[in-house]
Design an enzyme around this catalytic site. Structure first.
Site, PDB file in Angstrom:
ATOM      1  N   PRO A 144      35.174   7.348 -15.113  1.00 30.01           N
ATOM      2  CA  PRO A 144      34.862   7.309 -16.547  1.00 30.01           C
ATOM      3  C   PRO A 144      34.718   8.726 -17.099  1.00 30.01           C
ATOM      4  CG  PRO A 144      33.377   5.900 -15.289  1.00 30.01           C
ATOM      5  CD  PRO A 144      34.113   6.741 -14.309  1.00 30.01           C
ATOM      6  N   GLY A 177      28.589   7.371 -13.106  1.00 25.72           N
ATOM      7  CA  GLY A 177      29.953   6.842 -13.041  1.00 25.72           C
ATOM      8  C   GLY A 177      30.333   6.256 -11.702  1.00 25.72           C
ATOM      9  N   TYR A 205      14.635  26.355 -17.362  1.00 32.24           N
ATOM     10  CA  TYR A 205      16.056  26.619 -17.439  1.00 32.24           C
ATOM     11  C   TYR A 205      16.304  28.046 -16.969  1.00 32.24           C
ATOM     12  CZ  TYR A 205      19.855  24.100 -19.722  1.00 32.24           C
ATOM     13  OH  TYR A 205      20.938  23.318 -19.983  1.00 32.24           O
TER      14      TYR A 205
END
Lengths: 633, 685
Positions: free
Chosen positions: A209, A344, A553
């Protein structure tokens, strides 16, 4: 909305009709498309020719508007103009068309990257470099008869063979193409997907996908060892809001819709989801669900797992969905949690019911300068303790603060630059902040005007206790704007021998400072060890706060001049940095997901039994490994 | 033991490839004499000069007193205080106050003025006592680098009280930050000196506080706080106490555990461990140690005692060599060894017993560091002479060796030593005869030269006034003092000597047979010498390599054969180990023949000593050095470890020992080469 699971009560249908007429109004579709929406059933089923919706951002042929070997829109990029000044092209962003005077010096000082040393990327995709497709004729024949559009064009296939990991983009720039999907198929609706999956099972074809293509976990990479025909299932054309339920404040949306379209369309009806991951310009709803995404404003709206009410997914075993939309259930382990984060490997998410909220009355940006990072983290911790975090609160370290400074566009008047100078003087000289230690938090408040102002005061009061000084709305706003252009900046870097990437983790509060220091130091240490000739940029920010911890981050980039295999060095350093994160009590990922890039750490992350549980689900749902992306497990 | 041998057998079969680096190629730095400058310029100006050491980049500047506040306010301490309060029923405030008292008793009060005082006085003292104090400046430069990067732990060897004064003195001289030093509480007995030491950076820890949670918490948090903040380099002695035998002692893990903890828990990026080797040409405490080992109790440290030692100032103690080894990064040591994420699941302020893998890691690291200390220990010609004289003595040459012969032997041994990679300081520009005679004259208390013959100074006074036993003990003092110099070179010869002895007792020249013997001896002596756990194969390969290289052995796939010209080397090497072999056998025999039911750990040493004296007097034993309580204790520890002797739990007398006579007997026979290792192993089943 002739849902196959909800036997089709007439009340429900009528309500849906009513709702749809309202939505149709909201959506202002071109005339004639009303029926298409009404066709709660599929357009394709009604054997209507596919009409590209002009309102949507992403066309079937992505190459029409997007770069093939870099981030984002073809018309938007950083360049050095004739005068040698950095400039951002295009008209899409606030920064577009502006000169950024500080960027060149910053690039030189930070990386030693000068204009003289330039690399050139392969200008255009050479179709002959793309391996010929391995097509499954029987599958193709049957697919043809369904009328679902597909393509085996080289460009289409290459576009869907990668996400945005450094090594993926680097290879494209060098014109290197590895294993790519053999075919791309564009379902228009849930039922199309059901047919495709059935056919894939029947003919043993591998499906991957594809939503927005913004993966940074190598999740879209085709396994090189896959010998079956690989079909990329591009959901981008499943992009409608099927209904909005104002009583319950939910919207039922096709999973291929991308973030900015979803927000824009909802805004037209006066609503929003409030889910704003940094990639929201391009990433899709289905992708968010499949990777357990997190949005910048999760403090108000929640992360994807808090936003989702109902999910429909097509698997090789059939369609999985819940029978009702109760806000919480005690019915064994939540099956949504098998779907969210499945990356997926189990099926295609086709439709999602999401919470929506009225568009907030008032938004206000803000920023606070702290004398050092330690104080900043202490402040964020206190804000989290008092559970009064604004919609978004982010703390950048000193290097990132300087970076943000370098990205200031040219100011138009002498007055503004005078004011800037004054501010700088006040903070560094009057308040005695060390310009090489201070750091800044950016804030975003949302809600009723009055409450926002009250909230703002509360947060600034806490900040003051930790030595924080309010530093204005502009700085805050610029901080958030940079989120969207920073990805473009990597492409500029790559033009001048600088490669880099960001990665993230989540970590308990008491370890935030330790993990930031150690991971940054590890990056510097590894770069030196691996022979990188220039000191790297190794910086971090705290981007989310939770009751029990935070999301951190890291940005990391270096000048690779003088290295034989820069991508390999890069990967070694990133690997080491991830090891360091895990050693310091950080998680494998807060929201990027695992993909294939971080698979090797899954077992130690979730234990062998945990792996077995996930594997047994995979074995039951997809015994023939039709969804053969080999992510996660 | 059987398992061990089988395991190694497998490893041998799978041909572990280990290629030892040629030890002769070991690169070592040059030395500079710090006293030279002192002899040329004013000590006062030196003591008052501007002192601006480089600092750790992550340093949070704070005063010694602020450290205490930080420790007392730490989560770690609060947790334990609350725990102790709950368990004992004493109020939290009282426990906290107790913690405060402990810290007060422990804490250092580093002061520059005291350091300046020491800089002045020590300059005077050192110049009077020593010819030179040599340090490797490159090592200090490396230290300076690393001090700025990471918290540093200095790990000097411990042979004398002088060690830590010397360390601080050198660091002051080179403008490096002064360390905080973990010192034993016994110094506190000397009132003025204790306080002086405290002000020069010493902090005091009780010798034993096994079960005292609160003490441990205060202590470990105090050390960790100094380390985390980069307050100053931390200095402690891995060996825990001064080695009385000059052999390195089995490392103690407590402080090393604490020092590694901030890294393992991610509180600092790395910690640098710097092994420092301090070698004395003549040890101050020479005969003091020998007496202590023979059972004359050591004098309690007291200030007045120290002043009595004033006469030592007039003697010549030769030179000191201080070698700062290359810094060892805890991070790189732990790489691939310790999974640091194991600390993610429990809040870090809650004290946890180290997991097995952490314990194993710290233990291995400790051995490696002690080996590094040994490796960089400077050896003087005298240690070779001492080795030769002891062997000659044992061979019954009481009338001494002709000087010429001794010189010839010494030159031979020097060359062997160099081939084995020893850090030998033998002045090559001076003729060997001068080297030998100057060494002999420096140690005139231990050795006599008359009529061109050299012999140990065993006859101390008029012989008539002493009983035979007293005479024996006084001779033993000299022998043990000599042995302490021989021991300095033991680490060079140890592995080849184990191999030589293994060949000597092996039933065949089959490699497997020899290896089994080697393994047995290595296992037997692992309390006596520094033998890294789990490195048996490596040690064997290294020994084979060295002896092959020196031409003493021929080793092929299946056999280990002594060469014709290797006889001398092998004989010398077996001679090195022989006193220990004899000593261990005698301890075994004592346990089999003489040990009564009432034997306890405490009574063991006096009883075995009496037994050994009897044997020596009857002339059945040639080595007075077996009287060393260190050897006796090590032998017992080995037997306890092997299960041949067991401590009886809950007997009427604490530390009662139960002897497995069959096993001890067979160990004795195996040591004596009367029983093959294979049979011995079977018997132990």
């Amino acid at each position: 909305m002739a849902s196959s699971s909800c036997g089709g009560g007439s009340d429900r249908q009528m309500a849906a009709q009513h709702r749809l007429s309202i939505i149709a109004g909201h959506l202002q579709r071109p005339s004639g498309s009303n029926t298409a929406i009404l066709a709660a059933e599929c357009k394709a089923q009604a054997s209507k020719p596919f009409v590209s919706s002009e309102r949507r951002t992403v066309p079937r042929r992505r190459q029409e508007i997007m770069k093939w070997n870099g981030w984002g829109y073809s018309d938007s990029k950083f360049v050095y103009n004739k005068k040698g000044q950095a400039e951002f092209t295009g008209r899409r962003y606030k920064l577009s068309g502006m000169i950024i005077p500080g960027l060149k010096d910053w690039m030189e000082n930070t990386f030693g990257a000068t204009l003289q040393h330039k690399t050139t990327a392969t200008p255009a995709l050479n179709s002959s470099a793309v391996p010929p497709p391995t097509l499954n004729e029987a599958f193709m024949e049957e697919l043809k008869s369904t009328g679902i559009p597909f393509s085996a064009d080289a460009e289409d296939r290459v576009f869907r063979a990668h996400g945005h990991c450094l090594h993926e983009i680097f290879a494209l720039r060098e014109g290197k193409i590895g294993r790519v999907p053999d075919m791309v198929v564009w379902p228009n609706c849930h039922n199309d997907v059901v047919k495709i999956v059935e056919l894939a099972c029947k003919h043993n074809v591998c499906l991957i996908p594809y939503g927005g293509g913004t993966s940074v976990s190598s999740a879209l990479e085709c396994p090189p060892e896959e010998s079956r025909s690989i079909v990329s299932l591009d959901t981008s054309q499943m992009n409608r809001i099927l209904w909005i339920d104002e009583k319950n404040l939910t919207a039922h949306v096709e999973a291929g819709i991308i973030g900015q379209d979803l927000e824009n369309l909802l805004n037209e009806s006066g609503y929003c989801t409030g889910h704003e991951p940094d990639s929201m310009e391009f990433s899709s709803l289905g992708g968010w669900v499949a990777t357990r995404a997190s949005g910048m404003k999760k403090n108000i709206y929640g992360n994807i797992e808090d936003l989702v009410i109902h999910i429909k997914m097509v698997t090789p075993q059939g369609v999985i969905e819940k029978s009702c939309q109760g806000p919480r259930m005690s019915t064994g382990p939540d099956i949504h949690h098998f779907i969210m984060g499945s990356e997926g490997t189990l099926g295609v998410i086709t439709e999602v019911t999401m919470k929506i909220r009225p568009v907030p009355e008032y938004q206000k940006y803000g920023s606070v300068v702290f004398p050092n990072f330690e104080q900043g983290v202490a402040c964020l911790r206190e804000v989290a303790r008092q559970r009064c975090a604004p919609a978004s609160i982010r703390l950048m370290d000193n290097e990132q603060f300087k970076f943000g400074h370098a990205l200031k566009p040219q100011v138009s008047s002498i007055f503004t630059s005078f004011l800037d100078g004054l501010k700088k003087f006040y903070i560094t000289k009057f308040k005695g902040f060390d310009p090489n230690r201070l750091c800044v938090a950016t804030l975003l408040f949302e809600g009723d005007r009055e409450k926002v102002l009250q909230h703002e005061k509360q947060v600034y009061d806490i900040a003051a206790k930790f030595g924080g000084l309010a530093a204005g709305e502009d700085n805050g706003q610029r901080g958030y704007m940079l989120t969207f252009v920073i990805a473009y900046l990597r492409d500029l870097g790559m033009d001048y021998y600088v490669i880099g990437e960001s990665f993230e983790t989540s970590v308990p509060w008491d370890r935030v400072l330790d993990i930031c220091r150690n991971v940054k130091a590890r990056i510097v240490y590894e770069c030196k060890d691996k022979g990188v000739q220039f000191p790297p940029l190794s910086t971090c920010r705290v981007t989310q706060t939770y009751d029990a911890g935070a999301c951190v981050y890291f940005y990391f980039a270096f000048n690779y001049r003088g290295l034989g295999d820069p991508v390999h060095v890069y990967e070694q350093v990133e690997h080491a940095a991830r090891e360091e994160i895990l050693a310091n009590g950080g998680s494998l990922s807060h929201h990027h997901g695992v993909g294939k890039l971080r698979k090797e750490w899954m077992r130690e992350t979730v234990s062998s039994v945990g792996m077995g549980m996930l594997q047994s689900v995979k074995d039951y749902v997809d015994p023939k490994n039709i969804f053969g992306s080999r992510n996660l497990l | 033991m059987l398992n061990f041998s089988v395991f190694v057998g497998q490893r041998m079969a799978s041909k572990v490839v280990y290629s030892p680096r040629d030890p002769m190629l070991k690169k070592r730095d040059d030395f500079e004499d710090v006293l030279e400058e002192r002899r040329r310029s004013s000590d006062l100006r030196y003591a008052l000069r501007c002192y601006t050491p480089v600092l750790y980049k992550g340093l949070t500047p704070c005063k010694a007193s602020e450290l205490k506040t930080m420790v007392l306010g730490s989560d770690q301490l609060h947790y334990v205080v609350n725990q102790v309060s709950r368990e004992s029923g004493v109020s939290v405030d009282e426990v906290q106050a107790e913690a405060s008292v402990i810290l007060e008793e422990m804490a250092q009060r580093l002061q520059l003025s005291t350091i300046r005082f020491f800089a002045f006085t020590l300059s005077k003292v050192f110049k009077a006592m020593f010819r030179s104090i040599c340090v490797n400046e490159e090592g200090l430069q490396r230290l300076q680098q690393v001090i700025q990067e990471h918290p540093v732990v200095l790990l000097p060897s411990h042979r004398s009280y002088m060690d830590f004064l010397l360390m601080s003195y050198i660091l002051y001289t080179y403008d490096l930050p002064l360390p905080v030093i973990a010192a034993g509480m016994d110094f506190m007995g000397m009132k003025v000196v204790g306080e002086m030491l405290r002000m020069s950076g010493a902090f005091f820890i009780r010798r034993s506080f096994g079960g005292d949670k609160l003490y441990w918490a205060v202590f470990s948090e105090y050390v960790k706080t100094m380390l985390r903040n980069g307050f100053a380099p931390l200095e402690f002695f891995l060996e825990g106490t001064r080695s009385r035998t000059a052999k390195s002692l089995t490392p103690k893990l407590g402080l090393l555990n604490i020092a590694m903890d901030p890294f393992l828990k991610g509180e600092v990026f790395d910690v640098s461990l710097v092994p420092v080797s301090i070698s004395y040409e003549r040890v101050l405490e020479e005969t003091l140690y020998a007496r202590e080992l023979l059972g004359v109790p050591k004098p309690k440290e007291s200030t007045s005692g120290l002043f009595k030692a004033r006469r030592v100032l007039s003697e010549d103690y030769g030179s000191i060599h201080v070698y700062f080894g290359p810094p060892v990064s805890v991070r790189s040591l732990a790489e691939g060894r310790v999974n640091r994420s194991q600390f993610s699941l429990v809040p870090r302020h809650i004290p946890m017993r180290p997991s097995e893998d952490v314990h194993g890691f710290v233990n291995d690291a400790a051995y490696r560091l002690v080996r590094a200390q040994e490796d960089n220990m400077v050896l003087k010609p005298w240690v070779l002479l001492a080795s030769l004289l002891l062997q000659n003595q044992a061979a019954g040459k009481n009338q001494g060796v002709p000087l010429g012969e001794l010189i010839q032997q010494a030159v031979w041994l020097r060359d062997l030593c160099r081939q084995f990679g020893a850090f030998l300081h033998w002045p090559d520009h001076v003729p060997p005869s001068e080297v030998v005679s100057s060494s002999l004259s420096l140690h005139s208390g231990l050795v006599r030269v008359s009529e061109d013959r050299v012999f140990l100074a065993l006859e101390q006074g008029p012989p008539c006034s002493l009983t035979a036993e007293e005479e024996l003990l006084s001779q033993a003092v000299v022998v043990l003092s000599c042995a302490s110099y021989r021991n300095q070179v033991l680490h060079v010869f140890l592995r080849p000597a184990l191999l030589a002895s293994a060949i000597h007792t092996a039933s065949s020249s089959q490699k497997q047979d020899v290896y089994n013997n080697f393994l047995f001896l290595r296992n037997m002596f692992s309390n006596e010498f520094i033998l890294c756990p789990g490195a048996a194969v490596q040690d064997f390969e290294e020994a084979c390599y060295l002896l092959t290289k020196s031409g003493a052995l021929h080793v092929n796939q299946h056999e280990v054969l002594a060469t014709e010209r290797g006889h001398r080397t092998l004989a010398f090497l077996t001679g090195v180990l022989d006193p220990f072999l004899q000593g261990y056998q005698l301890v075994c025999r004592f346990l089999c023949e003489d040990a009564t039911e009432a034997l306890t750990e405490r009574r063991f040493v006096p009883a075995v000593r009496e037994f050994i004296i009897k044997h020596l007097l009857k002339g059945r034993l040639r080595y007075p050095e077996v009287l060393s309580s260190d050897l006796q204790r090590n032998a017992l520890a080995a037997l306890l470890r092997l299960g041949a002797v067991q401590k009886v739990q809950g007997g009427e007398e604490p530390g009662a020992l139960k002897v497995n006579r069959v096993m001890v007997n067979s160990l004795e026979d195996t040591l004596g080469g009367r029983l093959s290792t294979q049979k011995a192993l079977r018997a132990h089943l």
